[in-house]
Design a protein around this motif. Structure first.
Motif, PDB file in Angstrom:
ATOM      1  N   ARG A   1      23.553  12.562   6.894  1.00  0.00           N
ATOM      2  CA  ARG A   1      23.259  12.421   8.321  1.00  0.00           C
ATOM      3  C   ARG A   1      21.877  11.824   8.551  1.00  0.00           C
ATOM      4  O   ARG A   1      21.695  10.950   9.412  1.00  0.00           O
ATOM      5  CB  ARG A   1      23.358  13.778   9.014  1.00  0.00           C
TER       6      ARG A   1
ATOM      7  N   ASP B   1      20.770   8.330  10.283  1.00  0.00           N
ATOM      8  CA  ASP B   1      19.852   8.282  11.424  1.00  0.00           C
ATOM      9  C   ASP B   1      18.690   7.322  11.201  1.00  0.00           C
ATOM     10  O   ASP B   1      18.257   6.641  12.134  1.00  0.00           O
ATOM     11  CB  ASP B   1      19.315   9.686  11.723  1.00  0.00           C
TER      12      ASP B   1
ATOM     13  N   VAL C   1      31.275  22.720  14.336  1.00  0.00           N
ATOM     14  CA  VAL C   1      31.090  22.062  15.630  1.00  0.00           C
ATOM     15  C   VAL C   1      30.077  20.926  15.507  1.00  0.00           C
ATOM     16  O   VAL C   1      30.271  19.822  16.047  1.00  0.00           O
ATOM     17  CB  VAL C   1      30.646  23.085  16.695  1.00  0.00           C
ATOM     18  N   VAL C   2      28.983  21.184  14.765  1.00  0.00           N
ATOM     19  CA  VAL C   2      27.966  20.156  14.558  1.00  0.00           C
ATOM     20  C   VAL C   2      28.564  18.953  13.833  1.00  0.00           C
ATOM     21  O   VAL C   2      28.298  17.795  14.175  1.00  0.00           O
ATOM     22  CB  VAL C   2      26.771  20.722  13.764  1.00  0.00           C
TER      23      VAL C   2
ATOM     24  N   LEU D   1      31.288  17.044  16.158  1.00  0.00           N
ATOM     25  CA  LEU D   1      30.697  16.340  17.294  1.00  0.00           C
ATOM     26  C   LEU D   1      29.489  15.498  16.901  1.00  0.00           C
ATOM     27  O   LEU D   1      28.911  14.827  17.760  1.00  0.00           O
ATOM     28  CB  LEU D   1      30.291  17.357  18.371  1.00  0.00           C
ATOM     29  N   LYS D   2      29.087  15.574  15.629  1.00  0.00           N
ATOM     30  CA  LYS D   2      27.906  14.858  15.138  1.00  0.00           C
ATOM     31  C   LYS D   2      26.665  15.173  15.972  1.00  0.00           C
ATOM     32  O   LYS D   2      25.926  14.287  16.417  1.00  0.00           O
ATOM     33  CB  LYS D   2      28.165  13.351  15.110  1.00  0.00           C
ATOM     34  N   LEU D   3      26.460  16.461  16.200  1.00  0.00           N
ATOM     35  CA  LEU D   3      25.275  16.911  16.926  1.00  0.00           C
ATOM     36  C   LEU D   3      24.048  16.793  16.030  1.00  0.00           C
ATOM     37  O   LEU D   3      24.162  16.662  14.808  1.00  0.00           O
ATOM     38  CB  LEU D   3      25.465  18.365  17.369  1.00  0.00           C
ATOM     39  N   PRO D   4      22.845  16.836  16.593  1.00  0.00           N
ATOM     40  CA  PRO D   4      21.636  16.813  15.760  1.00  0.00           C
ATOM     41  C   PRO D   4      21.627  17.970  14.764  1.00  0.00           C
ATOM     42  O   PRO D   4      22.114  19.078  15.061  1.00  0.00           O
ATOM     43  CB  PRO D   4      20.502  16.951  16.786  1.00  0.00           C
TER      44      PRO D   4
ATOM     45  N   TYR E   1      20.809  21.841  15.247  1.00  0.00           N
ATOM     46  CA  TYR E   1      21.746  22.882  15.686  1.00  0.00           C
ATOM     47  C   TYR E   1      22.201  23.768  14.528  1.00  0.00           C
ATOM     48  O   TYR E   1      22.758  24.846  14.765  1.00  0.00           O
ATOM     49  CB  TYR E   1      22.962  22.253  16.378  1.00  0.00           C
TER      50      TYR E   1
END
Length: 462
Positions: A81, A85, A165-166, A169-172, A175
């Motif tokens: 990830r 980024d 969930v992270v 949804l590809k959350l930061p 989380y």
């Protein structure tokens, strides 16, 4: 002829009984009755009886599997990830020609950020658990072990839900801290360790405790090895999502097994409170006043020295495996302190061979000398357990679990720093350093055993 009114007499008798202690004769003084003992309930059984001759071993095995399986997956996911980024792609490094400085700089940035986020996530769970684990461990001494086997596993499952969930949804990656904090607030894996070892201390006598503790240690080693083998291969074949679903299922299975099949090992106090400062005071009481049974002379000193030995041994033995048959045979003929000393001598000898090994034959010779290197940790857990009363096992093992968690941070940090710093001096210096460190617990355990033998001699002659 006069006949007494039996109805009135019976009613009067009932009145006297009802008033109880308020009714007294003239020549008797009013006395206060002692307060009734606190209500306790007998150990409750689970809904079902396990057909196998095991108790908390499956809980330990499943929980370790879930924890070990997810650890490298998290690290690799963070790497991928963060690489995405910052725009780093390792597969295109060879195509960069003269502009290799750019990819090298990006590589170092990804490596640094991944290490930092791994540290933040570890510290988040450790810092919260440092407060929660002693609370749950001491609470289990009165409320029972089963809740502390179930709650932390549910917390681990909540952590994995957040991780999934992270990922979906590809959350930061920040989380991930939320999931780690949720797990820490429920006790995390350290609370499971504390409850399992306290459960074994509840259900064994002093003679057989060391081997039963070693069986639990074997569950840790075997489960961790199994999870390490399948985790990397599965990620390469199917990515991250499916392995994390297995981690979630395993955590829930561990909690379900504890609920359905593990009987309670102590008498529960229905009035036991969870949120109270008394639990932390109980942990402090153990180490400030010393052992409450079997401590002989200098009980507090022995408790601290055995804890120091445990810290040093586990810091060196991260990722160790068990050899149960050899331990069972040696415990039959030797006192457990000497078993620990032999284990440490075995480890020291093997590490010394590693430090000078320059061929495959010498490396295998070192592994052969390490055949008994993990027997020290179950012996030390057993020795610590025998220094406190049955009502303090949860408080003790919660402290041991916190120390063990600290060992992972200190051990990996120290040895990973020593290796690059001494590589130009001696390639095997890290192994030599580990061998020197293990001389300290070997000397302490041997000295304490000699002191105990002198105490027994003095008590026999007196």
């Amino acid at each position: 002829m006069y006949e007494p009114d039996t109805t009135a007499i019976l009613a009067g008798d009932e009145e006297v009984k009802a008033y109880g202690s308020n009714f007294s004769l003239g020549h008797e003084e009013d006395t206060e009755l002692p307060p009734p003992p606190p209500p306790t309930s007998r150990p409750s059984g689970p809904p079902f009886a396990c057909p196998l001759p095991v108790s908390v071993e499956p809980v330990m095995f499943l929980s370790v599997f879930a924890v070990v399986l997810q650890a490298p997956l998290i690290t690799q996911y963070l790497w991928d990830r963060i690489s995405e980024d910052v725009g780093y792609n390792a597969s295109k490094r060879s195509e960069c020609g003269n502009s290799s400085a750019g990819p090298n700089a990006l590589y170092k940035e990804v490596e640094t950020l991944t290490a930092h986020w791994n540290l933040y996530i570890s510290l988040a769970g450790f810092s919260v658990g440092l407060l929660v684990v002693p609370l749950l461990g001491s609470w289990s001494d009165s409320a029972g072990r089963r809740p502390v086997l179930i709650i932390p596993n549910l917390g681990l499952a909540m952590q994995i839900v957040v991780y999934l969930v992270v990922m979906y949804l590809k959350l930061p990656v920040a989380y991930f801290l939320v999931g780690r904090l949720l797990s820490g607030l429920s006790g995390d894996f350290n609370a499971i360790l504390a409850a399992c070892f306290a459960y074994v201390a509840d259900t064994t006598d002093r003679k057989g405790r060391t081997f039963r503790v070693a069986v639990l240690e074997a569950c840790i080693g075997l489960s961790g090895m199994f999870a390490s083998i399948i985790g990397g291969h599965w990620r390469r074949m199917q990515g991250y999502i499916n392995p994390f679903w297995l981690v979630l299922a395993t955590s829930l299975a561990s909690a379900l097994y504890a609920f359905l099949f593990v009987p309670e090992s102590i008498e529960k106090d229905p009035n036991a409170k969870l949120i109270t400062i008394r639990h932390h005071k109980a942990v402090w009481h153990i180490f400030s006043t010393g052992a409450s049974e079997g401590g002989g002379r200098f009980p507090r000193c022995k408790l601290w020295l055995y804890m120091l030995c445990f810290f040093l041994v586990v810091s060196v033995h991260i990722g160790s495996r068990e050899l149960l048959l050899g331990l069972k045979v040696m415990l039959r003929w030797l006192e457990d302190s000497w078993v620990a000393v032999i284990s440490l001598v075995s480890n020291i000898t093997g590490l010394l061979v590693f430090s000078v090994a320059d061929s495959t034959l010498l490396m295998f010779t070192g592994y052969g000398l390490l055949f008994f290197f993990v027997a020290a940790t179950p012996v030390l857990r057993s020795k610590l357990s025998k220094l406190v009363s049955q009502s303090e096992q949860g408080a003790l093992f919660s402290s041991v679990a916190c120390v063990e968690s600290l060992c992972y941070l200190v051990g990996s940090g120290v040895f990973n720093s020593v290796y690059p710093a001494t590589l130009h001096l001696m390639k095997g210096f890290t192994f030599l350093f580990a061998a020197i460190v293990l001389l300290i617990p070997a000397g302490i355990i041997g000295s304490l055993r000699c002191l105990e033998m002198n105490e027994r001699g003095d008590s026999t002659t007196s």
